[in-house]
Design a protein around this motif. Structure first.
Motif, PDB file in Angstrom:
ATOM      1  N   TRP A 656       0.836  -1.203   0.000  1.00  0.00           N
ATOM      2  CA  TRP A 656       0.000   0.000   0.000  1.00  0.00           C
ATOM      3  C   TRP A 656       0.881   1.268   0.000  1.00  0.00           C
ATOM      4  CZ3 TRP A 656      -5.256  -0.705  -0.120  1.00  0.00           C
ATOM      5  CH2 TRP A 656      -5.719  -2.009   0.184  1.00  0.00           C
ATOM      6  N   THR A 657       0.372   2.269  -0.671  1.00  0.00           N
ATOM      7  CA  THR A 657       0.955   3.620  -0.596  1.00  0.00           C
ATOM      8  C   THR A 657      -0.178   4.609  -0.462  1.00  0.00           C
ATOM      9  OG1 THR A 657       0.971   3.905  -2.999  1.00  0.00           O
ATOM     10  CG2 THR A 657       2.965   2.977  -1.995  1.00  0.00           C
ATOM     11  N   ALA A 658       0.063   5.695   0.304  1.00  0.00           N
ATOM     12  CA  ALA A 658      -0.948   6.742   0.482  1.00  0.00           C
ATOM     13  C   ALA A 658      -0.244   8.096   0.509  1.00  0.00           C
ATOM     14  CB  ALA A 658      -1.733   6.512   1.759  1.00  0.00           C
ATOM     15  N   THR A 678      -5.119   9.974  -2.392  1.00  0.00           N
ATOM     16  CA  THR A 678      -5.100   8.707  -3.150  1.00  0.00           C
ATOM     17  C   THR A 678      -4.455   7.613  -2.342  1.00  0.00           C
ATOM     18  OG1 THR A 678      -2.981   9.242  -4.176  1.00  0.00           O
ATOM     19  CG2 THR A 678      -4.974   9.921  -5.344  1.00  0.00           C
ATOM     20  N   ILE A 679      -4.980   6.421  -2.563  1.00  0.00           N
ATOM     21  CA  ILE A 679      -4.418   5.201  -1.988  1.00  0.00           C
ATOM     22  C   ILE A 679      -4.182   4.226  -3.134  1.00  0.00           C
ATOM     23  CG2 ILE A 679      -4.788   3.270  -0.420  1.00  0.00           C
ATOM     24  CD1 ILE A 679      -6.738   5.030   1.108  1.00  0.00           C
ATOM     25  N   THR A 680      -3.037   3.639  -3.184  1.00  0.00           N
ATOM     26  CA  THR A 680      -2.685   2.683  -4.239  1.00  0.00           C
ATOM     27  C   THR A 680      -2.366   1.340  -3.606  1.00  0.00           C
ATOM     28  OG1 THR A 680      -1.826   4.423  -5.670  1.00  0.00           O
ATOM     29  CG2 THR A 680      -1.141   2.142  -6.143  1.00  0.00           C
ATOM     30  N   ALA A 681      -3.040   0.277  -4.135  1.00  0.00           N
ATOM     31  CA  ALA A 681      -2.786  -1.093  -3.690  1.00  0.00           C
ATOM     32  C   ALA A 681      -2.144  -1.860  -4.838  1.00  0.00           C
ATOM     33  CB  ALA A 681      -4.063  -1.773  -3.258  1.00  0.00           C
ATOM     34  N   THR A 682      -1.044  -2.545  -4.563  1.00  0.00           N
ATOM     35  CA  THR A 682      -0.347  -3.375  -5.557  1.00  0.00           C
ATOM     36  C   THR A 682      -0.376  -4.817  -5.077  1.00  0.00           C
ATOM     37  OG1 THR A 682       1.122  -1.539  -6.143  1.00  0.00           O
ATOM     38  CG2 THR A 682       1.804  -3.773  -6.780  1.00  0.00           C
ATOM     39  N   THR A 687       2.409  -6.753 -11.069  1.00  0.00           N
ATOM     40  CA  THR A 687       2.399  -5.322 -11.377  1.00  0.00           C
ATOM     41  C   THR A 687       0.985  -4.771 -11.367  1.00  0.00           C
ATOM     42  OG1 THR A 687       2.306  -5.785 -13.743  1.00  0.00           O
ATOM     43  CG2 THR A 687       4.491  -5.538 -12.766  1.00  0.00           C
ATOM     44  N   LEU A 688       0.028  -5.556 -10.919  1.00  0.00           N
ATOM     45  CA  LEU A 688      -1.360  -5.114 -10.901  1.00  0.00           C
ATOM     46  C   LEU A 688      -1.568  -4.145  -9.745  1.00  0.00           C
ATOM     47  CD1 LEU A 688      -3.213  -8.488 -11.551  1.00  0.00           C
ATOM     48  CD2 LEU A 688      -2.694  -6.684 -13.196  1.00  0.00           C
ATOM     49  N   THR A 689      -2.114  -2.968 -10.052  1.00  0.00           N
ATOM     50  CA  THR A 689      -2.366  -1.953  -9.027  1.00  0.00           C
ATOM     51  C   THR A 689      -3.758  -1.400  -9.185  1.00  0.00           C
ATOM     52  OG1 THR A 689      -1.546  -0.154 -10.416  1.00  0.00           O
ATOM     53  CG2 THR A 689       0.064  -1.276  -9.014  1.00  0.00           C
ATOM     54  N   LYS A 690      -4.199  -0.762  -8.105  1.00  0.00           N
ATOM     55  CA  LYS A 690      -5.474  -0.064  -8.120  1.00  0.00           C
ATOM     56  C   LYS A 690      -5.306   1.202  -7.270  1.00  0.00           C
ATOM     57  CE  LYS A 690      -9.931   0.571  -8.788  1.00  0.00           C
ATOM     58  NZ  LYS A 690     -10.520   0.752 -10.126  1.00  0.00           N
ATOM     59  N   THR A 691      -5.625   2.329  -7.854  1.00  0.00           N
ATOM     60  CA  THR A 691      -5.538   3.614  -7.152  1.00  0.00           C
ATOM     61  C   THR A 691      -6.935   4.164  -6.993  1.00  0.00           C
ATOM     62  OG1 THR A 691      -3.343   4.050  -8.047  1.00  0.00           O
ATOM     63  CG2 THR A 691      -4.591   5.937  -7.209  1.00  0.00           C
ATOM     64  N   VAL A 692      -7.270   4.521  -5.755  1.00  0.00           N
ATOM     65  CA  VAL A 692      -8.578   5.112  -5.491  1.00  0.00           C
ATOM     66  C   VAL A 692      -8.360   6.464  -4.821  1.00  0.00           C
ATOM     67  CG1 VAL A 692      -9.789   2.932  -5.287  1.00  0.00           C
ATOM     68  CG2 VAL A 692      -8.680   3.891  -3.280  1.00  0.00           C
TER      69      VAL A 692
END
Length: 874
Positions: A656-658, A678-682, A687-692
């Protein structure tokens, strides 16, 4: 089903489960597709595969009452024939009029078979009159032993031997040739006279042998001898010459043929005085013959027997009614035989019918074959009037010979018939064919000797009432043979045959009919195929989803489908979703039917689709709001494959990154600075990520906590609340979901406490798949001892029964008595529903009362079995 191999321990952590799950998914994805004639497995690029059966050959298929035609499965053609080859088969389907008769082998026009000749079979002598010839050389009589009329002539020979030519032939000399006395192959006795001769070209010449001494033949009028010329000497003729005084006399020449032949010579050619014949010469006459040979043997003389006499049998026949003089209106018949005939010139029969209408005389000779012979004569024109007719059968013997002679003639079965045949019709009823049929060929077998005529007819219809508006017109044939029927399709046919004649003695005959037709089988047929998942595909397998059929279903036809295995089967509709089927070996079956014999459904291809857990393809992240700075919010993170199958819901599997000073710890977001954050989950290892993006609002109460006594008080209260939550509320638990699963992996019942469980359908499907996989794989390896595993912050407890599995998913801290409650609940379920679980067909209505039991377990703090009143749960 997704099969997992659990570690050899009684408890498996979430990280181990998901790691192995991912490995299984990847192995299933990377495995090569199964290829073959049938079935063929192909990838769909959405975490699903299609298993395809085609109908080019029967490979991989089981056919029962189904044929393969033009790469399609369809109902077979079956014969719809009308095959009648005996009169009995015609009569079984129809009737003949009074003018027809069914014989042993045919149907013909009925004739008046009354014989107007009395005692025509000679069972007795009367009422026949037997008349021998006046001179008595031919006799007529009745033979009671054989029941026949018999005619005879017998006479002895009148000839004597004059020269046997067996030896002492010095009295013969050769003229224009050389004579000799012996050669093997004589006709009689021990010798013969031979002559080698030559006849020069030019006018016809002769050669012969001459008697050197005088001859006295005054007492005889016939000379008989045997002659054999060689074939190379022909053509030749033979005669005899002699002198009476100075006058030369000669007999008429007779042509010779190759081989021995008996030649009679009329001696009256030498005149009335034959007591002193000289130079008697046996001559052969020819032209330009070199090296000829002729042989003479057995000369005899005698007086010829000459007579031409008739013996007869007679009977008067009374005819009561007049008939037409047209041919066929009156027929005389008899049988006769000639057992012996030797030494006579000819034997001839003479049949005479005379009366008021005239006289009919028929003469005929014996045919060359031995045995009995049939004679038939039409006497219509001379017997049409009523009255008394004289019928006679005579035998005429002609003789002109010196040898012994004998003749015997027999007559039997004399009849005079007035057939009086009338035209007739055969007509069948409606002959059923079993279904609407098409007609390929018709073959008629009948005879129609002129002037007889046969008109054979067939028509077709679609009901059992011939002549209705549902019937076509007649098709007619007048000659036997094979034809294209050109009949309209029908489920019934009718047959009519008209027999007619203008000659009452001639009848046509109907012998057989073969109408060849066909229709589709009206007996339902089945086709099925079986597929077993390859071992490398099993770990990632989820469920079957759909059956697709490439088919043609004309009006009046049907196809129904079912799927299952040896012990379980259920009907399905094409393209119907059935995600609850998790059989590793699956069988589909199609039943084809028709009510129209000319139409049949067909299947050219069957596709069965199944889904598997593929490699990760996307990531989703959700959280509830609104969010305030400094507060904590649980995050939901999921990884999905290309078929939207959930791979994991464990937030620990993500990095996770925020931004904005926000932090994510153990899947919980601690909001940072206010604003759009934004929060990004990898998904870890990919290499699949999702940023919300979330909007973080300022938190006023956080500011108060850091300013003044109010803040201190609030902070204290918060601390107390946190400690209460930490050591009190966190110890509470909740049963989120309960799954009841049959031994074959089907979901019997699902119960949940959540308000909108349907929103988490994919998550629940993945959970159920994982549970079933653990149950199936843990049983053989751990003897059923796997009771608990943890995934994604939730705990799943398992309990096994004789007929089903029970899985309860807990959130919070699971109480120590939970296992006992689950076991007690499982036992109570088996007691009340065990037999139903074992026999369940898949119909939810069979388990209606199960929902009440499930609700009692989920809703109560502790499970208590229901009280039993009068043997029933209350």
């Amino acid at each position: 089903m997704l099969a997992m191999r659990p570690r050899p321990a009684h408890r498996i952590g979430a990280l181990g489960v998901l790691s192995f799950l991912l490995a299984s998914v990847l192995s299933g994805f990377l495995a090569p597709s199964v290829r073959g004639d049938a079935p063929i497995v192909s990838e769909n690029n959405n975490a699903s595969r299609t298993v395809t059966w085609t109908m080019g050959t029967a490979a991989g298929l089981t056919l029962t009452g189904v044929d393969l035609e033009q790469a399609s499965a369809t109902l077979p053609w079956v014969p719809a024939n009308v095959s009648w080859d005996t009169p009995a088969k015609f009569l079984a389907r129809g009737s003949i009029g009074p003018n027809l008769v069914a014989n042993a082998t045919d149907i013909s026009l009925r004739a008046d078979t009354a014989n107007h000749v009395l005692d025509g079979d000679f069972a007795s002598a009367a009422p026949w009159t037997y008349e021998s010839s006046p001179p008595g050389n031919v006799t007529a009589g009745w033979d009671g032993g054989t029941g026949t009329a018999v005619f005879r002539h017998v006479s002895s020979a009148t000839e004597v031997s004059w020269d046997t030519m067996d030896g002492n032939l010095s009295s013969w000399i050769g003229l224009s040739g050389t004579g000799w006395t012996s050669r093997l192959g004589q006709h009689e006795g021990s010798g013969m006279l031979g002559l080698n001769f030559s006849i020069p070209p030019g006018p016809p010449g002769w050669a012969g042998v001459q008697r050197s001494s005088p001859v006295n033949w005054s007492a005889y009028d016939r000379l008989v001898l045997w002659i054999e010329p060689t074939a190379s000497s022909l053509p030749l003729s033979f005669n005899v010459t002699a002198y009476v005084g100075s006058n030369l006399y000669q007999t008429a020449p007779r042509d010779l043929v190759a081989g021995w032949q008996e030649i009679p010579v009329d001696l009256t050619a030498f005149g009335p005085v034959r007591d002193s014949l000289v130079s008697v010469t046996l001559r052969v006459n020819g032209n330009n013959i070199s090296g000829g040979q002729v042989f003479f043997d057995d000369l005899r003389v005698g007086n010829a027997k000459r007579f031409d006499e008739v013996a007869a049998i007679r009977q008067a026949v009374a005819k009561a009614n007049a008939t037409t003089p047209a041919a066929g209106s009156a027929v005389l018949q008899l049988n006769w035989s000639l057992p012996s005939e030797t030494g006579v010139a000819s034997v001839q029969a003479v049949v005479n019918v005379s009366g008021p209408s005239g006289t009919a005389i028929n003469r005929f000779s014996a045919p060359p074959a031995t045995g009995w012979h049939r004679f038939l004569a039409d006497v219509s024109s001379t017997s049409s009037l009523a009255g008394l007719y004289n019928v006679s059968v005579g035998i005429r013997v002609v003789a002109d010979n010196t040898s012994g002679s004998a003749v015997e003639v027999r007559v039997d079965d004399v009849s005079i018939l007035f057939p009086n045949r009338q035209n007739g019709t055969y007509l069948s009823g409606a002959v059923p064919l079993g279904a609407t049929s098409e007609f390929l060929q018709v073959n008629w077998t009948f005879e129609a000797p002129p002037p007889a005529v046969v008109q054979a007819k067939i028509r077709s219809g679609t009901d059992a009432s011939p002549g209705s508006t549902n019937w076509g017109s007649w098709r007619t044939w007048t000659a036997p043979g094979s034809y294209a029927p050109t009949l309209a399709a029908g489920s019934f046919v009718q047959v009519q045959v008209d027999l007619s004649t203008t000659n009452a003695s001639v009848s046509p005959s109907l012998r057989g009919l073969l109408l060849e037709g066909r229709h589709r089988s009206t007996t339902p047929g089945t086709i099925s195929g079986t597929f077993t998942l390859p071992p490398e595909h099993v770990p990632a397998f989820l469920h079957w989803t759909r059956l697709h059929a490439t088919s043609q279903i004309p009006t009046g036809t049907s196809i129904s489908y079912s799927i299952g295995n040896a012990t379980y089967r259920r009907p399905v509709a094409p393209d119907q979703n059935f995600t609850d089927i998790r059989l590793r070996t699956i069988e589909w079956s199609a039943t084809l039917g028709t009510t129209d014999g000319l139409a049949a459904p067909s299947i050219s291809r069957i596709d069965l689709l199944y889904e598997y857990l593929g490699p990760p393809a996307r990531v989703d992240v959700t959280a509830t709001g609104p969010m305030y700075s400094g507060q904590s919010y649980p995050l939901n993170a999921t990884a999905w494959d290309a078929g939207d199958h959930l791979i994991t819901w464990n937030v620990d599997q993500f990095d996770w990154t925020a931004d904005g000073n926000g932090q994510v710890k153990n899947g919980v977001y601690i909001a940072g600075d206010p604003g759009d954050r934004t929060i990004t989950a990898t998904y870890r290892g990919t290499t699949l990520t999702k940023t919300v993006t979330f909007h973080v609002q300022p938190s006023d109460w956080v500011y108060s906590l850091t300013h003044g006594w109010a803040g201190i008080a609030l902070f204290g209260l918060g601390a107390i609340g946190y400690l209460g939550y930490r050591y009190g509320v966190r110890r509470l638990f909740q049963i989120d979901d309960v799954f009841l699963i049959s031994k074959d992996g089907r979901l019997l019942m699902h119960n949940t406490r959540r308000m909108r469980a349907d929103r988490d359908e994919d998550i629940l499907s993945a959970m159920l798949t994982a549970i079933v996989a653990f149950l199936k794989d843990a049983d053989p390896e751990e003897n059923g001892e796997l009771k608990r595993f943890d995934v994604g912050g939730k705990t799943t407890l398992l309990e096994r029964g004789p007929h089903a599995y029970l899985a309860a998913i807990y959130s919070g801290r699971v109480p120590r008595w939970a296992g006992k409650d689950l076991k007690r609940f499982m036992a109570n379920l088996e007691t009340n529903f065990g037999q139903k679980f074992a026999e369940w067909s898949g119909d939810p209505d069979d388990l209606q009362s199960l929902k009440e039991f499930m609700g009692r377990f989920v809703s109560n703090f502790r499970y208590r079995p229901p009280r039993r009143v009068n043997g029933r749960a209350a």
